[in-house]
Design a protein around this motif. Sequence first.
Motif, PDB file in Angstrom:
ATOM      1  N   ALA A 101       0.835  -1.210   0.000  1.00 32.99           N
ATOM      2  CA  ALA A 101       0.000   0.000   0.000  1.00 32.99           C
ATOM      3  C   ALA A 101       0.867   1.256   0.000  1.00 32.99           C
ATOM      4  CB  ALA A 101      -0.927  -0.004   1.218  1.00 32.99           C
ATOM      5  N   LEU A 102       1.921   1.256   0.801  1.00 32.58           N
ATOM      6  CA  LEU A 102       2.809   2.417   0.842  1.00 32.58           C
ATOM      7  C   LEU A 102       3.557   2.589  -0.481  1.00 32.58           C
ATOM      8  CD1 LEU A 102       4.161   2.044   4.489  1.00 32.58           C
ATOM      9  CD2 LEU A 102       2.441   3.665   3.660  1.00 32.58           C
ATOM     10  N   ASN A 103       3.953   1.478  -1.097  1.00 27.48           N
ATOM     11  CA  ASN A 103       4.599   1.562  -2.415  1.00 27.48           C
ATOM     12  C   ASN A 103       3.630   2.112  -3.463  1.00 27.48           C
ATOM     13  OD1 ASN A 103       7.370   0.930  -2.303  1.00 27.48           O
ATOM     14  ND2 ASN A 103       6.915  -1.236  -2.024  1.00 27.48           N
ATOM     15  N   ASP A 104       2.355   1.758  -3.360  1.00 26.06           N
ATOM     16  CA  ASP A 104       1.352   2.329  -4.273  1.00 26.06           C
ATOM     17  C   ASP A 104       1.286   3.849  -4.111  1.00 26.06           C
ATOM     18  OD1 ASP A 104       0.740  -0.153  -5.317  1.00 26.06           O
ATOM     19  OD2 ASP A 104      -1.112  -0.388  -4.151  1.00 26.06           O
ATOM     20  N   LEU A 105       1.384   4.316  -2.865  1.00 29.18           N
ATOM     21  CA  LEU A 105       1.347   5.767  -2.624  1.00 29.18           C
ATOM     22  C   LEU A 105       2.620   6.436  -3.144  1.00 29.18           C
ATOM     23  CD1 LEU A 105      -0.332   5.920   0.893  1.00 29.18           C
ATOM     24  CD2 LEU A 105      -1.386   6.205  -1.369  1.00 29.18           C
ATOM     25  N   ILE A 106       3.737   5.747  -3.073  1.00 27.12           N
ATOM     26  CA  ILE A 106       4.975   6.274  -3.668  1.00 27.12           C
ATOM     27  C   ILE A 106       4.773   6.433  -5.174  1.00 27.12           C
ATOM     28  CG2 ILE A 106       7.373   5.692  -4.284  1.00 27.12           C
ATOM     29  CD1 ILE A 106       7.679   4.545  -1.444  1.00 27.12           C
ATOM     30  N   LYS A 107       4.191   5.420  -5.803  1.00 28.15           N
ATOM     31  CA  LYS A 107       3.937   5.489  -7.249  1.00 28.15           C
ATOM     32  C   LYS A 107       3.015   6.660  -7.592  1.00 28.15           C
ATOM     33  CE  LYS A 107       4.492   0.537  -8.028  1.00 28.15           C
ATOM     34  NZ  LYS A 107       3.772  -0.705  -8.385  1.00 28.15           N
ATOM     35  N   THR A 112       9.672   1.266  -3.809  1.00 24.87           N
ATOM     36  CA  THR A 112       9.671   1.312  -5.267  1.00 24.87           C
ATOM     37  C   THR A 112      10.156   2.674  -5.748  1.00 24.87           C
ATOM     38  OG1 THR A 112       8.325   0.962  -7.239  1.00 24.87           O
ATOM     39  CG2 THR A 112       7.263   2.126  -5.432  1.00 24.87           C
ATOM     40  N   ASP A 113      10.553   2.727  -6.999  1.00 20.89           N
ATOM     41  CA  ASP A 113      10.897   4.002  -7.630  1.00 20.89           C
ATOM     42  C   ASP A 113      10.006   4.270  -8.834  1.00 20.89           C
ATOM     43  OD1 ASP A 113      13.029   4.886  -5.990  1.00 20.89           O
ATOM     44  OD2 ASP A 113      14.368   3.444  -6.945  1.00 20.89           O
ATOM     45  N   ALA A 156      -4.872  11.117  -6.664  1.00 19.41           N
ATOM     46  CA  ALA A 156      -3.969  11.010  -5.513  1.00 19.41           C
ATOM     47  C   ALA A 156      -4.763  10.978  -4.205  1.00 19.41           C
ATOM     48  CB  ALA A 156      -2.977  12.172  -5.515  1.00 19.41           C
ATOM     49  N   LYS A 157      -5.729  11.866  -4.080  1.00 24.45           N
ATOM     50  CA  LYS A 157      -6.557  11.883  -2.855  1.00 24.45           C
ATOM     51  C   LYS A 157      -7.286  10.558  -2.676  1.00 24.45           C
ATOM     52  CE  LYS A 157      -9.328  15.203  -3.348  1.00 24.45           C
ATOM     53  NZ  LYS A 157     -10.361  16.211  -3.264  1.00 24.45           N
ATOM     54  N   LYS A 158      -7.818  10.033  -3.748  1.00 23.19           N
ATOM     55  CA  LYS A 158      -8.555   8.766  -3.699  1.00 23.19           C
ATOM     56  C   LYS A 158      -7.643   7.626  -3.236  1.00 23.19           C
ATOM     57  CE  LYS A 158     -11.400   5.709  -6.527  1.00 23.19           C
ATOM     58  NZ  LYS A 158     -11.939   5.443  -7.864  1.00 23.19           N
ATOM     59  N   ALA A 159      -6.413   7.607  -3.714  1.00 19.66           N
ATOM     60  CA  ALA A 159      -5.463   6.560  -3.335  1.00 19.66           C
ATOM     61  C   ALA A 159      -5.134   6.628  -1.842  1.00 19.66           C
ATOM     62  CB  ALA A 159      -4.190   6.673  -4.168  1.00 19.66           C
ATOM     63  N   TYR A 160      -4.931   7.825  -1.337  1.00 19.41           N
ATOM     64  CA  TYR A 160      -4.639   7.977   0.093  1.00 19.41           C
ATOM     65  C   TYR A 160      -5.843   7.577   0.940  1.00 19.41           C
ATOM     66  CZ  TYR A 160      -0.013  10.073   0.034  1.00 19.41           C
ATOM     67  OH  TYR A 160       1.344  10.274  -0.075  1.00 19.41           O
ATOM     68  N   GLU A 178       9.268  10.361   3.035  1.00 14.20           N
ATOM     69  CA  GLU A 178       8.646   9.878   4.277  1.00 14.20           C
ATOM     70  C   GLU A 178       8.123   8.452   4.128  1.00 14.20           C
ATOM     71  OE1 GLU A 178       6.835  13.656   6.689  1.00 14.20           O
ATOM     72  OE2 GLU A 178       5.675  12.962   4.966  1.00 14.20           O
ATOM     73  N   LEU A 179       7.500   8.166   3.005  1.00 13.23           N
ATOM     74  CA  LEU A 179       6.954   6.829   2.777  1.00 13.23           C
ATOM     75  C   LEU A 179       8.067   5.788   2.669  1.00 13.23           C
ATOM     76  CD1 LEU A 179       4.166   7.801   0.224  1.00 13.23           C
ATOM     77  CD2 LEU A 179       3.815   7.087   2.601  1.00 13.23           C
ATOM     78  N   LYS A 180       9.140   6.134   1.977  1.00 12.23           N
ATOM     79  CA  LYS A 180      10.275   5.209   1.847  1.00 12.23           C
ATOM     80  C   LYS A 180      10.884   4.907   3.216  1.00 12.23           C
ATOM     81  CE  LYS A 180      11.829   5.974  -2.874  1.00 12.23           C
ATOM     82  NZ  LYS A 180      12.956   6.361  -3.737  1.00 12.23           N
ATOM     83  N   GLU A 181      11.002   5.937   4.024  1.00 14.96           N
ATOM     84  CA  GLU A 181      11.566   5.752   5.364  1.00 14.96           C
ATOM     85  C   GLU A 181      10.728   4.747   6.166  1.00 14.96           C
ATOM     86  OE1 GLU A 181      12.070   8.602   9.196  1.00 14.96           O
ATOM     87  OE2 GLU A 181      12.807   9.414   7.302  1.00 14.96           O
ATOM     88  N   TYR A 182       9.414   4.872   6.078  1.00 19.89           N
ATOM     89  CA  TYR A 182       8.552   3.968   6.839  1.00 19.89           C
ATOM     90  C   TYR A 182       8.581   2.549   6.261  1.00 19.89           C
ATOM     91  CZ  TYR A 182       5.110   2.368  10.059  1.00 19.89           C
ATOM     92  OH  TYR A 182       4.498   1.666  11.055  1.00 19.89           O
ATOM     93  N   ILE A 183       8.699   2.431   4.949  1.00 21.76           N
ATOM     94  CA  ILE A 183       8.816   1.100   4.339  1.00 21.76           C
ATOM     95  C   ILE A 183      10.078   0.406   4.855  1.00 21.76           C
ATOM     96  CG2 ILE A 183       9.273  -0.118   2.166  1.00 21.76           C
ATOM     97  CD1 ILE A 183       7.275   1.835   0.836  1.00 21.76           C
ATOM     98  N   HIS A 184      11.157   1.166   5.012  1.00 24.00           N
ATOM     99  CA  HIS A 184      12.388   0.597   5.565  1.00 24.00           C
ATOM    100  C   HIS A 184      12.162   0.118   7.002  1.00 24.00           C
ATOM    101  CE1 HIS A 184      15.097   1.232   2.243  1.00 24.00           C
ATOM    102  NE2 HIS A 184      14.799   2.525   2.180  1.00 24.00           N
TER     103      HIS A 184
END
Length: 157
Positions: free
Chosen positions: A13-19, A70-71, A109-113, A57-63
């Motif tokens: 889910a967090l990777n989806d938000l990164i995308k 993801t990139d 973007a809002k819908k994804a969050y 911020e999202l990458k930090e939490y995924i770690h």
Amino acid sequence: MGALQHIQHQISALNDLIKINNDRIAGYTKANENTKETGLNLLFKEYIDQSKSNVSELKEYIHVLGGDPTDGTTLSGKLNNTWIDVKAAFGSKDRQSILADCERAEDVAKKAYRAALDDKELIWEDQQVVFILKKQLESLRVAHDTIKALRDAEVSA
């Protein structure tokens, strides 16, 4: 759902938000290239920086969760940016159409969050990530409302 599956679901889910944020960066970069209006250029740059901060911020939490960030971008984001390229090449690059494209992207973007926060299977146990997601969603709402107000002003002008 086991603990490992639960963590993998959160990482996904967090990777989806990164995308989504990477899509937003690409979209505002394209929008920035399609206008020479200093005010819009500054606003679009602000939103690019905002998404870069969100991604960080999202990458930090995924770690923290033990995952690999993801990139990439979403397929729909790639298609949307291609559509913006086609419109720019063959159609007008007027302020209203640029702002309308940006508003649609902000809606996505809002819908994804919202989906990530409302997903009953995720059960975000760490309130820090809930805080981060709500803060980022609120900044997206503000960006959306700003873009919408600019677009509405253009329509009525």
